[in-house]
Design a protein around this motif. Structure first.
Motif, PDB file in Angstrom:
ATOM      1  N   ALA A 315       8.840 -15.597  17.321  1.00 21.96           N
ATOM      2  CA  ALA A 315       9.777 -15.430  16.205  1.00 21.96           C
ATOM      3  C   ALA A 315       9.134 -14.635  15.076  1.00 21.96           C
ATOM      4  CB  ALA A 315      10.248 -16.801  15.714  1.00 21.96           C
ATOM      5  N   ARG A 319      10.261 -10.830  13.883  1.00 23.01           N
ATOM      6  CA  ARG A 319      10.701 -10.610  12.509  1.00 23.01           C
ATOM      7  C   ARG A 319       9.896  -9.484  11.884  1.00 23.01           C
ATOM      8  NH1 ARG A 319      10.978 -15.869  11.438  1.00 23.01           N
ATOM      9  NH2 ARG A 319       8.822 -15.856  10.694  1.00 23.01           N
ATOM     10  N   ARG A 324      13.732  -7.940  18.644  1.00 27.56           N
ATOM     11  CA  ARG A 324      14.601  -9.044  19.062  1.00 27.56           C
ATOM     12  C   ARG A 324      14.006  -9.709  20.280  1.00 27.56           C
ATOM     13  NH1 ARG A 324      19.572  -9.594  17.672  1.00 27.56           N
ATOM     14  NH2 ARG A 324      20.194 -10.549  19.632  1.00 27.56           N
ATOM     15  N   ILE A 325      14.090 -11.030  20.318  1.00 20.71           N
ATOM     16  CA  ILE A 325      13.680 -11.730  21.537  1.00 20.71           C
ATOM     17  C   ILE A 325      14.809 -11.581  22.552  1.00 20.71           C
ATOM     18  CG2 ILE A 325      13.040 -13.961  22.536  1.00 20.71           C
ATOM     19  CD1 ILE A 325      12.030 -14.723  19.681  1.00 20.71           C
TER      20      ILE A 325
END
Lengths: 339, 339
Positions: A315, A319, A324-325
């Protein structure tokens, strides 16, 4: 030595033009040179000092690549200052995913007849990208080959050499089941899928290079010539050991490239709806009636690079890098599954 | 992942064909790998260990080059196993004249449509020459670019990286007035002047690639495809410090290439009658009505490499390497004079 007669120029190779162009190069090229580059320009080879005292076991990482038929768009649009950037950034990314930082780059420009302005624009793009990447433009070759290249066509090829300490090589061995896949956004097609994209946009849609693409801000030329992003600074900004592996998404797309970053007993599982497919790809798919699977193999679909990191770091890393995961690594048959 | 539909193949790029070819490569390529090459084939970049413990200040020497329109002869003759050797040997010579020994080589093959047999023959030639040169074939790229390359045409580009200890770099600084110029014989056009040669042989003389050349043993294809010689073993066989400088005679001929091996205040003086011009060049000159000066700038005229050594070493060196003394270095305006 007198100047040669016109016979060779008539056969299509103007030695003097080639030499004139060589005279324009030095200023552009020297801007990319640091203290490691020895000697002048014009030797039979470029010289680069290879002592790496901060490394225990330095390993050179080399890659060769072209720009593909994106060159055709450059010719159609008459814009030649970006394809050099595409090529350098593509090559930089290819070695960055192995953990290497770039050292030097060489180019090859093959053309039927050299246009001095085109040539200068191409080299300026190469030099600009090399300078930004901290990479020396160490050498190059320009070949005039009438009868092989037609009209204003040319091919552009690059070779990059970088270095990584052996213990820092990214070869997939650090990847563990449960690791997260972080997509870094592309800003367009980068350098892949142009043969199909051209067929759809110029063939099926019958648009011109200066026509606005339906539903988009820019012309076909604008959208198709966006410069391939360089992800090396993003990779380099990560804390040591954060990055387990990385994949540069080029020809073959996610299905062909992501497995190259995985150990043999792991697969990548990507959640389709996490892919934020940009409008250009959706336009191409609709207009070309291309299947989902083929889109994924021909185009990057908005993902220029995939970073593989521990789930616990995912995460924060996403960020920080504006990524994006998009999925996870799982134990299983080597490959990519879309769910 | 399912196989993609036929749409991309229709646009002229067959991803599966590309992958099939990649499967044939490993055996050919691995033969060229020594203990310095790390990892498998198929990564984003090739890995080569860069520790040079026998050198005090290792310097990498890199060069990029193509084969020129000799490729057209290969296509006409349907013989594709020699152009790879031409390219590797050309590149090896380019860095050998700077004092470097080859480490690794990368190739780029651009084509409209990949013919698997042509591709395999080209790579086999590259691998054979790399193995003989003690050079790892570390990577390569194959690009299918329909619309850029026509019919059976392809372009072939190579990048070589070698190494030399800084104190052993040949940069002209050891050259002194009075030094001798030793010509090592070429065995044909090597890789230069093909655009003009093709025009003369196929255009003016209206010969076919399988026709015997007037006054010569072989066909046009035989004579024009003779493999560019690799002079690196000859250079390496010389006692230390014997060689003051060397010039690889490629595009631009003796007038353009020999000065690159000379200091700014020296000129080369070549005795024309010491050049033993082989029959192929005489045929081209007569049939093409090409001036002496232009012949010298377009073709190697039987001289593939010039070594510059002390006058006292010249006779023994020439004998040993089967070369000929063709002139001297003199103080004077930088360039080449033919007397």
């Amino acid at each position: 030595m007198k100047k040669p007669s016109a016979a060779y120029a008539r056969a299509g190779v103007d030695v003097d033009l080639g030499n004139t162009l060589k005279d324009r190069l030095p200023a552009l090229v020297r801007q990319t040179h640091g203290p490691r580059v020895l000697g002048g320009i014009g030797g039979f080879g470029g010289l680069f000092r290879a002592a790496f005292p901060d490394m225990k076991d330095p390993v050179l990482v080399a890659s060769m690549d072209g720009v593909g038929t994106k060159l055709k768009i450059a010719v159609q649009a008459g814009r030649h200052d970006t394809v050099g950037e595409d090529l350098v950034n593509h090559c930089v990314n290819d070695i960055a995913v192995m953990g290497a930082r770039p050292l030097f780059f060489l180019d090859y420009l093959g053309a039927g007849k050299l246009d001095p302005d085109v040539f200068t624009a191409v080299i300026a793009g190469l030099a600009r990208a090399c300078r930004r990447a901290g990479c020396a433009l160490l050498g190059g070759e320009t070949a005039q080959m009438p009868g092989l290249y037609h009209g204003a066509d040319y091919d552009l090829v690059g070779c990059i050499v970088g270095v990584v300490d052996r213990k820092n090589i990214l070869d997939g061995s650090r990847v563990r089941p449960g690791d997260a896949l972080i997509a870094l956004p592309s800003n367009g097609l980068h350098t892949n899928g142009y043969t199909l994209a051209r067929r759809i946009i110029f063939g099926k849609l019958k648009l011109g290079v200066n026509d606005r693409l339906p539903g988009m801000r820019g012309t076909a030329g604008d959208e198709l010539l966006r410069v391939h992003r360089n992800y090396e600074p993003a990779i380099r900004s990560l804390p040591p050991r954060t990055l387990h592996a990385a994949a540069h998404i080029t020809g073959g797309g996610l299905p062909d490239n992501l497995p190259r970053a995985l150990p043999a007993d792991c697969r990548a599982v990507i959640t389709r709806k996490q892919l934020r497919v940009p409008p250009l790809f959706r336009l191409l798919q609709e207009a070309g009636k291309v299947s989902d699977d083929e889109m994924l193999r021909v185009f990057n679909m908005g993902v220029g690079m995939v970073l593989i990191v521990a789930d616990s770091e995912a995460a924060a890393t996403a960020r920080r890098l504006r990524g994006r995961i998009i999925g996870r690594v799982e134990r299983g048959a080597h490959g990519v599954e879309f769910v």
